[in-house]
Each structure stands twice: as structure tokens, then as C-alpha cells.
Write an enzyme that holds these catalytic residues in place. Structure first.
Site, PDB file in Angstrom:
ATOM      1  N   CYS A  62      15.565  59.278 -14.773  1.00  0.00           N
ATOM      2  CA  CYS A  62      16.093  57.930 -14.513  1.00  0.00           C
ATOM      3  C   CYS A  62      17.112  57.528 -15.585  1.00  0.00           C
ATOM      4  O   CYS A  62      16.893  57.755 -16.779  1.00  0.00           O
ATOM      5  CB  CYS A  62      14.937  56.929 -14.474  1.00  0.00           C
ATOM      6  SG  CYS A  62      15.498  55.247 -14.201  1.00  0.00           S
ATOM      7  N   CYS A  66      14.494  52.076 -20.399  1.00  0.00           N
ATOM      8  CA  CYS A  66      13.252  51.322 -20.635  1.00  0.00           C
ATOM      9  C   CYS A  66      12.443  52.096 -21.697  1.00  0.00           C
ATOM     10  O   CYS A  66      12.063  53.252 -21.460  1.00  0.00           O
ATOM     11  CB  CYS A  66      12.445  51.209 -19.354  1.00  0.00           C
ATOM     12  SG  CYS A  66      13.442  50.635 -17.963  1.00  0.00           S
ATOM     13  N   CYS A  69       9.085  54.062 -21.058  1.00  0.00           N
ATOM     14  CA  CYS A  69       8.952  54.914 -19.868  1.00  0.00           C
ATOM     15  C   CYS A  69       9.270  56.392 -20.122  1.00  0.00           C
ATOM     16  O   CYS A  69      10.325  56.742 -20.656  1.00  0.00           O
ATOM     17  CB  CYS A  69       9.854  54.373 -18.759  1.00  0.00           C
ATOM     18  SG  CYS A  69       9.631  55.263 -17.211  1.00  0.00           S
ATOM     19  N   CYS A 106       1.321  52.602  -2.692  1.00  0.00           N
ATOM     20  CA  CYS A 106       2.542  52.244  -3.436  1.00  0.00           C
ATOM     21  C   CYS A 106       3.304  53.515  -3.781  1.00  0.00           C
ATOM     22  O   CYS A 106       2.716  54.466  -4.300  1.00  0.00           O
ATOM     23  CB  CYS A 106       2.181  51.529  -4.731  1.00  0.00           C
ATOM     24  SG  CYS A 106       1.061  50.149  -4.483  1.00  0.00           S
ATOM     25  N   CYS A 138       3.988  49.589  -0.332  1.00  0.00           N
ATOM     26  CA  CYS A 138       4.778  48.978  -1.417  1.00  0.00           C
ATOM     27  C   CYS A 138       5.718  50.046  -1.975  1.00  0.00           C
ATOM     28  O   CYS A 138       5.330  51.210  -2.091  1.00  0.00           O
ATOM     29  CB  CYS A 138       3.838  48.466  -2.504  1.00  0.00           C
ATOM     30  SG  CYS A 138       4.719  47.691  -3.876  1.00  0.00           S
ATOM     31  N   CYS A 198       6.427  41.793  -5.512  1.00  0.00           N
ATOM     32  CA  CYS A 198       5.435  42.273  -6.467  1.00  0.00           C
ATOM     33  C   CYS A 198       6.145  42.310  -7.812  1.00  0.00           C
ATOM     34  O   CYS A 198       7.049  43.132  -8.015  1.00  0.00           O
ATOM     35  CB  CYS A 198       4.938  43.664  -6.065  1.00  0.00           C
ATOM     36  SG  CYS A 198       3.837  44.404  -7.301  1.00  0.00           S
ATOM     37  N   ARG A 270      -2.952  41.970 -10.471  1.00  0.00           N
ATOM     38  CA  ARG A 270      -3.355  43.383 -10.481  1.00  0.00           C
ATOM     39  C   ARG A 270      -3.573  43.898 -11.903  1.00  0.00           C
ATOM     40  O   ARG A 270      -2.646  43.880 -12.719  1.00  0.00           O
ATOM     41  CB  ARG A 270      -2.297  44.239  -9.774  1.00  0.00           C
ATOM     42  CG  ARG A 270      -2.093  43.799  -8.317  1.00  0.00           C
ATOM     43  CD  ARG A 270      -1.135  44.696  -7.559  1.00  0.00           C
ATOM     44  NE  ARG A 270      -0.777  44.075  -6.288  1.00  0.00           N
ATOM     45  CZ  ARG A 270      -1.432  44.238  -5.133  1.00  0.00           C
ATOM     46  NH1 ARG A 270      -2.486  45.019  -5.082  1.00  0.00           N
ATOM     47  NH2 ARG A 270      -1.030  43.621  -4.042  1.00  0.00           N
TER      48      ARG A 270
HETATM   49  N1  SAM Z   1      12.276  52.574 -11.559  1.00  0.00           N
HETATM   50  C1  SAM Z   1      11.567  51.547 -10.967  1.00  0.00           C
HETATM   51  C2  SAM Z   1      11.566  50.263 -11.764  1.00  0.00           C
HETATM   52  O1  SAM Z   1      11.661  50.310 -12.989  1.00  0.00           O
HETATM   53  O2  SAM Z   1      11.457  49.210 -11.147  1.00  0.00           O
HETATM   54  C3  SAM Z   1      10.160  51.888 -10.560  1.00  0.00           C
HETATM   55  C4  SAM Z   1       9.182  52.562 -11.463  1.00  0.00           C
HETATM   56  S1  SAM Z   1       8.693  51.778 -12.961  1.00  0.00           S
HETATM   57  C5  SAM Z   1       7.781  53.100 -13.638  1.00  0.00           C
HETATM   58  C6  SAM Z   1       7.576  50.479 -12.538  1.00  0.00           C
HETATM   59  C7  SAM Z   1       6.955  49.656 -13.647  1.00  0.00           C
HETATM   60  O3  SAM Z   1       5.892  50.366 -14.259  1.00  0.00           O
HETATM   61  C8  SAM Z   1       7.820  49.252 -14.824  1.00  0.00           C
HETATM   62  O4  SAM Z   1       8.628  48.164 -14.546  1.00  0.00           O
HETATM   63  C9  SAM Z   1       6.783  48.907 -15.880  1.00  0.00           C
HETATM   64  O5  SAM Z   1       6.433  47.536 -15.801  1.00  0.00           O
HETATM   65  C10 SAM Z   1       5.599  49.787 -15.505  1.00  0.00           C
HETATM   66  N2  SAM Z   1       5.460  50.863 -16.507  1.00  0.00           N
HETATM   67  C11 SAM Z   1       6.231  51.960 -16.626  1.00  0.00           C
HETATM   68  N3  SAM Z   1       5.831  52.722 -17.656  1.00  0.00           N
HETATM   69  C12 SAM Z   1       4.776  52.100 -18.229  1.00  0.00           C
HETATM   70  C13 SAM Z   1       3.939  52.382 -19.349  1.00  0.00           C
HETATM   71  N4  SAM Z   1       4.125  53.451 -20.110  1.00  0.00           N
HETATM   72  N5  SAM Z   1       2.934  51.522 -19.626  1.00  0.00           N
HETATM   73  C14 SAM Z   1       2.743  50.423 -18.875  1.00  0.00           C
HETATM   74  N6  SAM Z   1       3.512  50.099 -17.808  1.00  0.00           N
HETATM   75  C15 SAM Z   1       4.512  50.917 -17.492  1.00  0.00           C
HETATM   76 FE1  SF4 Z   2      13.670  54.107 -14.808  1.00  0.00          FE
HETATM   77 FE2  SF4 Z   2      11.276  54.125 -15.952  1.00  0.00          FE
HETATM   78 FE3  SF4 Z   2      12.901  52.086 -16.322  1.00  0.00          FE
HETATM   79 FE4  SF4 Z   2      11.797  52.466 -13.873  1.00  0.00          FE
HETATM   80  S1  SF4 Z   2      10.726  51.952 -15.779  1.00  0.00           S
HETATM   81  S2  SF4 Z   2      13.923  51.943 -14.343  1.00  0.00           S
HETATM   82  S3  SF4 Z   2      11.738  54.703 -13.852  1.00  0.00           S
HETATM   83  S4  SF4 Z   2      13.271  54.190 -17.008  1.00  0.00           S
END
Ligand code: SAM
Ligand code: SF4
Ligand code: DTB
Length: 336
Positions: A62, A66, A69, A106, A138, A198, A270
Site C-alpha cells: 500500500c 500509516c 500498518c 469484512c 463490509c 463504519c 466494535r
Molecule cells: N487501506 C484501507 C484503509 O486504510 O482504509 C483498509 C485497511 S486498514 C488496515 C483498516 C484499519 O485497520 C486502519 O484504518 C486502522 O484503523 C486499522 N489498523 C491497521 N493496522 C492496525 C494495527 N497495527 N493496530 C490496530 N489497528 C490497525
Molecule cells: Fe494502506 Fe495500511 Fe494505511 Fe490502509 S492502514 S491505507 S492498508 S498503509
């Protein structure tokens, strides 16, 4: 008890919560916070825990940064690589989740934004297929356009997950490749297309209590409230920018859930990522104070989650109801 809480007891749903009053709720003596959230929860919800299964259709690569992530190209996390899953395989997974007792499926795509074409068409087929199984569907796949939101709505998508993650003030410490406003714009397109929203966040990113109140202020001032509010506890993954973040006390998760329940009485709150770090007792307090859904299944996206069996045992022990078809599902599983 404050006037605002009396309003809750009178069934009035508010969309004008102020940051200071939210902070006061968040910081209440725990025993009062737990009691007040339970009053709201008992009144508006029936201790029915929704089981949502999560599946990563497209993992890693991606372009967003973030910092929590493992799927970001900026992380050095080792994640299981797999080519993007095809429709048939995804629907097989949804059927398995349904057999285990889940009633929401989901699907996640590690994208900055959805692009039109082959994989968007496949996403549409997956949504249709999951709905045909009689499950809620979802999707979470980054930013989307108005046209894409309408196509997903036509396919019967129940909800689109797009988290704000943290407060507008703290956000730039976590992500710089897209703005808070970008996120709000996508959420608006989801809402306008008639899909349930959501939207939630994460605690443990290094934010203050004031940031948590500020995130809850944004969510609880949306009118209508998001139907679904995931509260994640950071899973500090090796290779991400936040791998060394200090673990936070489970009491903070209970406070966050209880406050979200008081502010948004009708929403599904949730208890999402991070349950492996919570004791059985801490999870029970989360259910008591307002959490009415969990991710159910051995895996989240790239990290592990409690097993189906241990969660079934936990929920049975607590005595909450969690799927109208559960008895049938239990019999089918034991005869396999
Ligand atoms: N790329 C998409 C997005 O960011 O909307 C979908 C996937 S993303 C992994 C979905 C959500 O998972 C993120 O916005 C974050 O809130 C949560 N998330 C991701 N990694 C995480 C982590 N290591 N610990 C807790 N929550 C996490
Ligand atoms: Fe990409 Fe992870 Fe951020 Fe979702 S949370 S936008 S998968 S970097
Ligand atoms: C959400 O709020 N939490 C889920 C879901 N929406 C997509 C994701 C949690 C991811 C946890 C870290 C991982 O497994 O990579």
C-alpha cells in the site's frame, strides 16, 4: 449525574457533543463511567454480540504511510505474501465464516484508493456473493469516488469501513500521505450512496486523552452517527514506525468503549484489533460497558486474533447472545 446523561436516558440521541464534556466522561471515576455506559447500553442494545469475520483480499504494497500498518510500502514488516484472492476463494472463506457462526464478512484491500477495472469488478462480485449467502458485507479499500460508492451500494454492500484513526490534531504524526479531510470526503460519499458508515480509530498511537476525546467528538457529531464504530487497540507490529510504542493499560480500552457507547447509543461499538493483549476479564468489561461486536476468526489482516473456539467459549461463559443460528451452527460443526 449530568444533564447530558439524563438526555441519554430520555432516549435523545445527540449530535452536538463538545470536546470538554467528552473528556469529562472519558476521565470519570471508572466505576461511574462503567455504570453510566451500562445504563445506556441496556436501554439501547440487548447484549447481542455481532460476530464479524475479516479477510484480507489484497495484502501489502500500500502506498500510504500509516505508521502503524505492516501493509504500507514504508514498513519493513514481514507479511505473508499472496497474490490477490479471486472471487471464488473469497466466497469459500465467507461460507466457512458463516458456518462458524459469523453473520458479517469484512473484506480488506491494502490500497490507497480503489481503481476501476478488473479488481473493482471482482470486488462487486464478492459483495454480491457475500450478500447472497445471507451475510452482511463490509469492504475496506481506501478512498473511493462517488461513482464507485454508488456501484457498491447497487451491489448491496452493507457497510464501508474507513477509519479516522485519531484526532484531527494528532493525525499528521501518524499519516502524511493523505489528509483528515480526504478521509472525511470518502465517508461522506459512502453516506450519500446509502451505504452504512463504519468509522472508528485506534488507541495506543501515543495520543493523549484529549486526542481520544477529539476523535470521539468528530464521530459523535456526524449526523447520523456511524452505524459501526471499530475501536482498535494498537497491535505494535515489528517493522512499522510504531513497533516500540508502549503497551497501554486495558482500562483505557474500557474507558474508550464506554464513552463511545454513551455518545453513540445506537451504533455497533466494535471491540476490534488488539484483543490478544486483553485478558478475558478486560474483554468482559468491554462487553458490559457497550462493545457489541468482535472480529471473530484466527486472523485479522496480517496479525493473529483469538481462535473461533476460545471466543465461543468466552461468549457462552459471559452469557451474551451472539448469533440467532448458533445452536444449529454448533451442531453442524460437531458433526463434521
Ligand atoms: N487501506 C484501507 C484503509 O486504510 O482504509 C483498509 C485497511 S486498514 C488496515 C483498516 C484499519 O485497520 C486502519 O484504518 C486502522 O484503523 C486499522 N489498523 C491497521 N493496522 C492496525 C494495527 N497495527 N493496530 C490496530 N489497528 C490497525
Ligand atoms: Fe494502506 Fe495500511 Fe494505511 Fe490502509 S492502514 S491505507 S492498508 S498503509
Ligand atoms: C478495523 O477498524 N480494524 C480491522 C478492520 N477495520 C479492517 C483491521 C485491524 C488490523 C489489525 C492489524 C493487522 O492484522 O494487520
Amino acid at each position: 449525574m449530568t444533564d447530558s446523561n439524563y438526555n441519554q436516558l430520555d432516549n435523545e440521541i445527540r449530535f452536538n457533543w463538545g470536546r470538554q464534556e467528552i473528556l469529562e466522561i472519558l476521565n470519570k471515576p471508572l466505576i461511574d463511567l462503567m455504570w453510566e455506559s451500562q445504563i445506556v447500553h441496556r436501554k439501547f442494545n440487548k447484549y447481542n454480540i455481532q460476530l464479524a469475520s475479516l479477510f484480507s483480499v489484497k495484502t501489502g504494497g500500500c502506498e500510504e504511510n500509516c505508521s502503524y500498518c505492516s501493509q504500507s510500502i514504508y514498513s519493513t514488516s514481514e507479511i505473508k505474501s499472496h497474490p490477490q484472492f479471486q472471487v471464488e476463494e473469497v466466497l469459500k472463506r465467507a461460507q466457512i465464516a458463516k458456518n462458524e457462526g459469523a453473520d458479517r464478512f469484512c473484506m480488506g484491500w491494502a490500497w490507497r484508493e480503489i481503481r476501476d477495472g478488473k479488481s473493482f469488478n471482482a470486488m462487486i462480485d464478492m459483495v454480491r456473493g457475500v450478500r447472497d449467502l445471507g451475510m452482511e458485507a463490509c469492504v475496506t479499500a481506501g478512498m473511493l469516488t462517488e461513482d464507485q460508492a454508488c456501484r457498491l451500494a447497487d451491489a448491496g454492500l452493507t457497510a464501508y469501513n474507513h477509519n479516522l484513526d485519531t484526532s484531527p490534531e494528532y493525525y499528521k504524526n501518524i499519516i502524511t500521505t493523505r489528509t483528515y479531510q480526504d478521509r472525511l470526503d470518502t465517508i461522506k460519499r459512502v453516506r450519500n450512496a446509502g451505504i452504512n458508515v463504519c468509522c472508528g480509530g485506534i488507541i495506543g498511537l501515543g495520543e493523549t486523552n484529549c486526542d481520544r476525546a477529539s476523535l470521539l467528538e468528530v464521530l459523535s457529531n456526524m449526523n447520523p452517527h456511524p452505524e459501526s464504530v471499530p475501536i482498535n487497540l494498537l497491535v505494535a507490529i515489528e517493522g512499522t514506525g510504531l513497533e516500540d510504542n508502549q503497551e497501554i493499560d486495558s482500562i483505557e480500552m474500557i474507558r474508550m468503549i464506554a464513552t463511545a457507547r454513551i455518545l453513540m447509543p445506537n451504533s455497533k461499538i466494535r471491540l476490534s484489533a488488539g484483543r490478544e493483549k486483553l485478558s478475558k476479564e478486560a474483554q468482559i468489561l468491554c462487553f458490559q460497558c457497550g462493545a457489541n461486536s468482535i472480529f471473530y476468526g484466527d486472523e485479522l489482516l496480517t496479525t493473529s486474533n483469538p481462535s473461533f473456539q476460545s471466543d465461543r467459549k468466552l461468549l457462552k461463559e459471559v452469557g451474551v447472545s451472539f448469533n440467532k443460528d448458533f445452536d444449529t451452527c454448533e451442531k453442524t460443526l460437531s458433526s463434521l
